[in-house]
Design a protein around this motif. Structure first.
Motif, PDB file in Angstrom:
ATOM      1  N   ARG A 203      41.281  45.005  53.524  1.00 44.37           N
ATOM      2  CA  ARG A 203      40.239  44.626  52.571  1.00 44.37           C
ATOM      3  C   ARG A 203      40.870  44.651  51.185  1.00 44.37           C
ATOM      4  NH1 ARG A 203      34.796  44.092  51.359  1.00 44.37           N
ATOM      5  NH2 ARG A 203      34.183  44.936  49.328  1.00 44.37           N
ATOM      6  N   VAL A 204      40.905  43.511  50.540  1.00 41.28           N
ATOM      7  CA  VAL A 204      41.495  43.385  49.214  1.00 41.28           C
ATOM      8  C   VAL A 204      40.365  43.251  48.198  1.00 41.28           C
ATOM      9  CG1 VAL A 204      43.082  42.085  47.753  1.00 41.28           C
ATOM     10  CG2 VAL A 204      43.485  42.214  50.222  1.00 41.28           C
ATOM     11  N   GLU A 205      40.330  44.147  47.215  1.00 43.71           N
ATOM     12  CA  GLU A 205      39.297  44.126  46.182  1.00 43.71           C
ATOM     13  C   GLU A 205      39.927  43.778  44.838  1.00 43.71           C
ATOM     14  OE1 GLU A 205      36.966  47.647  46.120  1.00 43.71           O
ATOM     15  OE2 GLU A 205      36.487  47.590  48.263  1.00 43.71           O
ATOM     16  N   PHE A 206      39.226  42.955  44.071  1.00 46.04           N
ATOM     17  CA  PHE A 206      39.735  42.524  42.769  1.00 46.04           C
ATOM     18  C   PHE A 206      38.572  42.014  41.929  1.00 46.04           C
ATOM     19  CE2 PHE A 206      39.996  39.140  45.879  1.00 46.04           C
ATOM     20  CZ  PHE A 206      39.370  38.070  45.247  1.00 46.04           C
ATOM     21  N   VAL A 207      38.818  41.779  40.656  1.00 46.93           N
ATOM     22  CA  VAL A 207      37.809  41.193  39.791  1.00 46.93           C
ATOM     23  C   VAL A 207      38.264  39.806  39.355  1.00 46.93           C
ATOM     24  CG1 VAL A 207      36.974  43.416  38.944  1.00 46.93           C
ATOM     25  CG2 VAL A 207      38.772  42.203  37.676  1.00 46.93           C
ATOM     26  N   ALA A 208      37.303  38.980  38.961  1.00 48.33           N
ATOM     27  CA  ALA A 208      37.593  37.649  38.436  1.00 48.33           C
ATOM     28  C   ALA A 208      36.460  37.257  37.508  1.00 48.33           C
ATOM     29  CB  ALA A 208      37.732  36.626  39.557  1.00 48.33           C
ATOM     30  N   LYS A 209      36.732  36.456  36.509  1.00 45.38           N
ATOM     31  CA  LYS A 209      35.695  35.988  35.612  1.00 45.38           C
ATOM     32  C   LYS A 209      34.652  35.180  36.385  1.00 45.38           C
ATOM     33  CE  LYS A 209      38.345  35.822  31.309  1.00 45.38           C
ATOM     34  NZ  LYS A 209      38.854  34.962  30.205  1.00 45.38           N
ATOM     35  N   ARG A 210      33.399  35.314  35.975  1.00 46.47           N
ATOM     36  CA  ARG A 210      32.328  34.584  36.619  1.00 46.47           C
ATOM     37  C   ARG A 210      32.589  33.073  36.593  1.00 46.47           C
ATOM     38  NH1 ARG A 210      27.470  36.919  36.244  1.00 46.47           N
ATOM     39  NH2 ARG A 210      28.792  38.765  36.280  1.00 46.47           N
ATOM     40  N   SER A 211      33.200  32.620  35.512  1.00 49.20           N
ATOM     41  CA  SER A 211      33.474  31.190  35.376  1.00 49.20           C
ATOM     42  C   SER A 211      34.515  30.693  36.367  1.00 49.20           C
ATOM     43  CB  SER A 211      33.949  30.888  33.951  1.00 49.20           C
ATOM     44  OG  SER A 211      35.115  31.648  33.635  1.00 49.20           O
ATOM     45  N   ALA A 212      35.278  31.619  36.961  1.00 46.92           N
ATOM     46  CA  ALA A 212      36.325  31.242  37.922  1.00 46.92           C
ATOM     47  C   ALA A 212      35.850  31.349  39.365  1.00 46.92           C
ATOM     48  CB  ALA A 212      37.571  32.109  37.717  1.00 46.92           C
ATOM     49  N   ARG A 213      34.556  31.624  39.572  1.00 44.47           N
ATOM     50  CA  ARG A 213      34.072  31.885  40.929  1.00 44.47           C
ATOM     51  C   ARG A 213      34.346  30.720  41.874  1.00 44.47           C
ATOM     52  NH1 ARG A 213      27.937  33.759  41.916  1.00 44.47           N
ATOM     53  NH2 ARG A 213      28.673  35.522  40.648  1.00 44.47           N
ATOM     54  N   ALA A 214      34.048  29.513  41.451  1.00 47.40           N
ATOM     55  CA  ALA A 214      34.247  28.350  42.328  1.00 47.40           C
ATOM     56  C   ALA A 214      35.721  28.161  42.668  1.00 47.40           C
ATOM     57  CB  ALA A 214      33.690  27.098  41.661  1.00 47.40           C
ATOM     58  N   ALA A 215      36.595  28.338  41.680  1.00 44.57           N
ATOM     59  CA  ALA A 215      38.028  28.163  41.920  1.00 44.57           C
ATOM     60  C   ALA A 215      38.570  29.235  42.855  1.00 44.57           C
ATOM     61  CB  ALA A 215      38.784  28.181  40.591  1.00 44.57           C
ATOM     62  N   VAL A 216      38.116  30.472  42.678  1.00 43.73           N
ATOM     63  CA  VAL A 216      38.580  31.566  43.543  1.00 43.73           C
ATOM     64  C   VAL A 216      38.093  31.346  44.972  1.00 43.73           C
ATOM     65  CG1 VAL A 216      38.394  34.049  43.980  1.00 43.73           C
ATOM     66  CG2 VAL A 216      38.751  33.213  41.649  1.00 43.73           C
ATOM     67  N   LEU A 217      36.847  30.915  45.137  1.00 42.79           N
ATOM     68  CA  LEU A 217      36.319  30.671  46.472  1.00 42.79           C
ATOM     69  C   LEU A 217      37.082  29.534  47.156  1.00 42.79           C
ATOM     70  CD1 LEU A 217      34.234  31.253  48.647  1.00 42.79           C
ATOM     71  CD2 LEU A 217      32.658  29.709  47.458  1.00 42.79           C
ATOM     72  N   ALA A 218      37.382  28.481  46.420  1.00 40.69           N
ATOM     73  CA  ALA A 218      38.141  27.369  46.998  1.00 40.69           C
ATOM     74  C   ALA A 218      39.533  27.829  47.424  1.00 40.69           C
ATOM     75  CB  ALA A 218      38.247  26.229  45.988  1.00 40.69           C
ATOM     76  N   ALA A 219      40.175  28.668  46.594  1.00 43.75           N
ATOM     77  CA  ALA A 219      41.508  29.171  46.937  1.00 43.75           C
ATOM     78  C   ALA A 219      41.454  30.066  48.167  1.00 43.75           C
ATOM     79  CB  ALA A 219      42.093  29.932  45.750  1.00 43.75           C
ATOM     80  N   LEU A 220      40.406  30.879  48.260  1.00 42.79           N
ATOM     81  CA  LEU A 220      40.251  31.765  49.414  1.00 42.79           C
ATOM     82  C   LEU A 220      40.122  30.963  50.704  1.00 42.79           C
ATOM     83  CD1 LEU A 220      39.635  34.457  50.850  1.00 42.79           C
ATOM     84  CD2 LEU A 220      37.251  34.204  50.096  1.00 42.79           C
ATOM     85  N   LYS A 221      39.247  29.972  50.691  1.00 38.42           N
ATOM     86  CA  LYS A 221      39.032  29.183  51.908  1.00 38.42           C
ATOM     87  C   LYS A 221      40.259  28.360  52.280  1.00 38.42           C
ATOM     88  CE  LYS A 221      33.996  28.861  51.680  1.00 38.42           C
ATOM     89  NZ  LYS A 221      32.816  27.977  51.653  1.00 38.42           N
ATOM     90  N   SER A 222      41.031  27.938  51.282  1.00 33.92           N
ATOM     91  CA  SER A 222      42.224  27.140  51.554  1.00 33.92           C
ATOM     92  C   SER A 222      43.363  27.984  52.119  1.00 33.92           C
ATOM     93  CB  SER A 222      42.676  26.442  50.271  1.00 33.92           C
ATOM     94  OG  SER A 222      43.879  25.742  50.472  1.00 33.92           O
ATOM     95  N   ALA A 223      43.528  29.215  51.591  1.00 34.48           N
ATOM     96  CA  ALA A 223      44.684  30.029  51.970  1.00 34.48           C
ATOM     97  C   ALA A 223      44.418  30.954  53.152  1.00 34.48           C
ATOM     98  CB  ALA A 223      45.132  30.861  50.764  1.00 34.48           C
ATOM     99  N   HIS A 224      43.148  31.264  53.418  1.00 32.11           N
ATOM    100  CA  HIS A 224      42.829  32.237  54.472  1.00 32.11           C
ATOM    101  C   HIS A 224      43.020  31.600  55.850  1.00 32.11           C
ATOM    102  CE1 HIS A 224      40.772  35.428  56.630  1.00 32.11           C
ATOM    103  NE2 HIS A 224      40.686  36.112  55.502  1.00 32.11           N
ATOM    104  N   PRO A 225      43.611  32.321  56.787  1.00 33.09           N
ATOM    105  CA  PRO A 225      43.855  31.740  58.106  1.00 33.09           C
ATOM    106  C   PRO A 225      42.600  31.601  58.962  1.00 33.09           C
ATOM    107  CG  PRO A 225      44.525  34.037  58.092  1.00 33.09           C
ATOM    108  CD  PRO A 225      44.174  33.686  56.679  1.00 33.09           C
ATOM    109  N   TYR A 226      41.545  32.337  58.641  1.00 29.86           N
ATOM    110  CA  TYR A 226      40.344  32.315  59.471  1.00 29.86           C
ATOM    111  C   TYR A 226      39.472  31.112  59.144  1.00 29.86           C
ATOM    112  CZ  TYR A 226      41.128  37.056  61.278  1.00 29.86           C
ATOM    113  OH  TYR A 226      41.624  38.173  61.910  1.00 29.86           O
ATOM    114  N   GLU A 227      38.792  30.631  60.174  1.00 26.90           N
ATOM    115  CA  GLU A 227      37.851  29.538  60.005  1.00 26.90           C
ATOM    116  C   GLU A 227      36.679  29.946  59.113  1.00 26.90           C
ATOM    117  OE1 GLU A 227      35.753  26.320  63.034  1.00 26.90           O
ATOM    118  OE2 GLU A 227      36.076  28.376  63.718  1.00 26.90           O
TER     119      GLU A 227
END
Length: 388
Positions: A203-227
């Motif tokens: 479990r990896v915990e971190f913070v990110a600016k609210r304005s970056a939420r969409a970009a972080v979510l897109a990066a997560l779904k692109s890089a994560h091996p799980y469906e």
């Protein structure tokens, strides 16, 4: 020369419009920002009587708490109540400004004034809001197979996650055991469809600016091996100290404990008088030390207050069933005041802020705009007054 725009800047500085609730309507309602102002009037509501008094006082600007046009309208014709008010103000050269829930949440604001009047040191809000002066942050928790953690976190950091002040790529990782059972139609990275799969996960915990939420979510779904990656996002309240954070309501303490019946009387004595006074629910002899206050209608905070460990909640506009359920669920004593009475004291705070910032003359319109004008209690019955 002081202009309307100068007064607006002073009020927006004291009561940042970003603190207003999403449904609210605050700011300049009518008036020329370039118009000169010698006197500013303050009231809780912009009723016809208040508008009349603002004009009579020679004010060029009227500052109120409750929005005149909160729910919108398709006409401001002179033969409508609100249209008549607006036409009078405009013809008389009086600008109208509203500071509503932004003034409720600001520090100091409406709730601080209410708390101080009742002898309560205003501390944390009941419902904290992000500080407009600080970045709005999300707290993320992402579950990822250990073998893929480095690649996933690199993608998240590249998308703007993990920045704290002068530090980058900040995160916390803990290892645990995860499980899932893939259903028909799934294409699992690990395990077989229809079979329960267990494995170690980080479990990896971190913070990110609210304005970056969409970009972080897109990066997560692109890089994560799980469906279907497992993750959670929590909006953080950014404040140097919760006790100074903006937000609705206040929680604080009295200098000394006081019995509820005496505190109810204190509230009645300190707030502006109304026809139906103050009422309370609770044991008259219980001791009150820690108090929550919410100016105006506060029944939406009953559940939150019950979990804050206070002895009493002071607010307005309470209804039978919510209070009954709140008390039966173990909620502390509650004091119900008139809506107008709990908020009108703010006018003195706002007038002092404007006077100090601009030097213009100020007038507080004391017209009681509480709609309730009469109350009664039953007379003692003849039987109860007749001696046996």
């Amino acid at each position: 020369m002081t202009e309307v725009a100068t007064i607006v800047r002073a009020l927006n500085s004291a009561y940042p419009p970003e603190l207003a609730e999403p449904w609210d309507k605050v700011g300049l309602v009518c008036g020329d920002p370039a118009a000169e102002v010698d006197r500013v009037a303050f009231a809780l509501d912009c009723t016809q009587e208040v508008a009349d008094q603002a004009v009579a006082a020679g004010a060029q600007m009227l500052v109120v708490h409750h929005p005149l046009l909160l729910r919108g309208t398709h006409t401001v014709a002179c033969d409508t109540p609100k249209g008549k008010i607006l036409h009078q103000l405009i013809r008389s050269g009086v600008a109208l400004f509203t500071a509503h829930t932004n003034a409720d949440s600001a520090r100091p604001g409406v709730n601080d004034k209410l708390a101080e009047l009742l002898g309560v040191t205003p501390g944390r809000p009941i419902a904290p809001r992000p500080d407009p002066a600080r970045p709005r942050l999300d707290h993320w928790g992402v579950h990822v197979p250990p073998a893929d953690r480095q690649a996933v976190t690199a993608a998240l950091f590249a998308a703007g996650a993990g920045n704290l002040g002068d530090y980058a790529e900040c995160c916390f990782t803990v290892t645990g055991s995860g499980q899932f059972c893939s259903q028909p139609g799934a294409q699992p990275h690990e395990g077989e469809v229809g079979e329960l799969y267990r494995a170690d996960e980080d479990r990896v915990e971190f913070v990110a600016k609210r304005s970056a939420r969409a970009a972080v979510l897109a990066a997560l779904k692109s890089a994560h091996p799980y469906e279907e990656p497992a993750f959670d996002v929590v909006e953080m309240v950014q404040a140097a100290d919760l006790n100074s954070a903006p937000g609705l309501g206040r929680v604080g303490e009295l200098a000394e404990a006081i019995r509820l019946k005496d505190f109810v009387q204190l509230v009645a004595d300190q707030l502006p008088a109304t026809s139906w006074g103050v009422r309370a629910a609770g044991d008259p002899d219980e001791w009150i030390k820690t108090v929550a206050v919410s100016s105006g209608a506060g029944d939406s905070f009953l559940d939150a207050v019950r979990d804050l460990g206070v002895d009493c909640f002071v607010t307005s506009d309470l209804r039978h069933h919510p209070v009954d359920e709140y008390r039966r669920a173990g909620g502390p004593a509650v004091i119900d005041t008139a809506h107008w009475a709990s908020e009108f004291p703010w006018t003195s705070q706002a007038s002092e802020i404007v006077a100090a910032a601009t030097g213009v003359a100020t007038t507080i319109i004391t017209e009681r705009t509480d709609p309730w004008t009469l109350s009664a209690h039953p007379r003692p019955s003849a039987a109860s007054t007749t001696e046996n």
